[in-house]
Design a protein around this motif. Structure first.
Motif, short mmCIF file in Angstrom:
data_model
loop_
_atom_site.label_atom_id
_atom_site.label_comp_id
_atom_site.label_asym_id
_atom_site.label_seq_id
_atom_site.Cartn_x
_atom_site.Cartn_y
_atom_site.Cartn_z
N ASP A 61 8.88 -83.55 -3.77
CA ASP A 61 9.10 -82.17 -4.19
C ASP A 61 7.87 -81.29 -3.98
O ASP A 61 7.96 -80.07 -4.08
CB ASP A 61 9.49 -82.13 -5.67
N VAL A 63 5.72 -81.26 -1.18
CA VAL A 63 5.41 -80.87 0.20
C VAL A 63 6.70 -80.47 0.91
O VAL A 63 7.80 -80.79 0.47
CB VAL A 63 4.71 -82.03 0.98
N SER A 64 6.52 -79.81 2.04
CA SER A 64 7.69 -79.37 2.80
C SER A 64 8.39 -80.57 3.46
O SER A 64 7.80 -81.62 3.65
CB SER A 64 7.29 -78.35 3.86
N THR A 65 9.62 -80.36 3.79
CA THR A 65 10.44 -81.43 4.38
C THR A 65 9.85 -81.96 5.70
O THR A 65 9.81 -83.18 5.88
CB THR A 65 11.88 -80.95 4.59
N ARG A 68 6.98 -84.33 4.88
CA ARG A 68 7.48 -85.58 4.29
C ARG A 68 8.13 -86.47 5.34
O ARG A 68 7.90 -87.68 5.38
CB ARG A 68 8.48 -85.26 3.17
#
Length: 92
Positions: A61, A63-65, A68
């Motif tokens: 939750d 960091v950005s997708t 990740r």
């Protein structure tokens, strides 16, 4: 997903190792020649890959997708390389 995949791979590697040890014991009984020493070490890339994957899950939750997914891709690549090295060492 990567953790589950790695767990399944480790189970398969352990099953293959046990099977090879059983075969070596049977060959020793048959021929009387003791089997050569087998290294039982896992590649250090396996736990490093698992560590990267757990970090990616912890930071899910925060960091950005794309970041990740990049970390998880790196984790999967490290685990696959570690699995390859482990199997290669055990087959030598």
């Amino acid at each position: 997903f990567a953790f589950l995949l790695m767990a399944v791979m480790i189970v398969f590697v352990n099953a293959i190792t046990k099977l090879n040890e059983t075969i070596a014991e049977l060959e020793e009984r048959k021929t009387g020649i003791p089997p050569k020493n087998v290294r039982k070490n896992f590649s250090p890339l396996l736990p490093v890959g698992l560590l990267f994957n757990s970090c990616a899950l912890i930071l899910q939750d925060s960091v950005s997708t794309p970041v990740r997914h990049g970390i998880q891709f790196l984790a999967i690549a490290l685990m696959l390389a570690g699995l390859y090295q482990t199997v290669k060492k055990r087959n030598e």
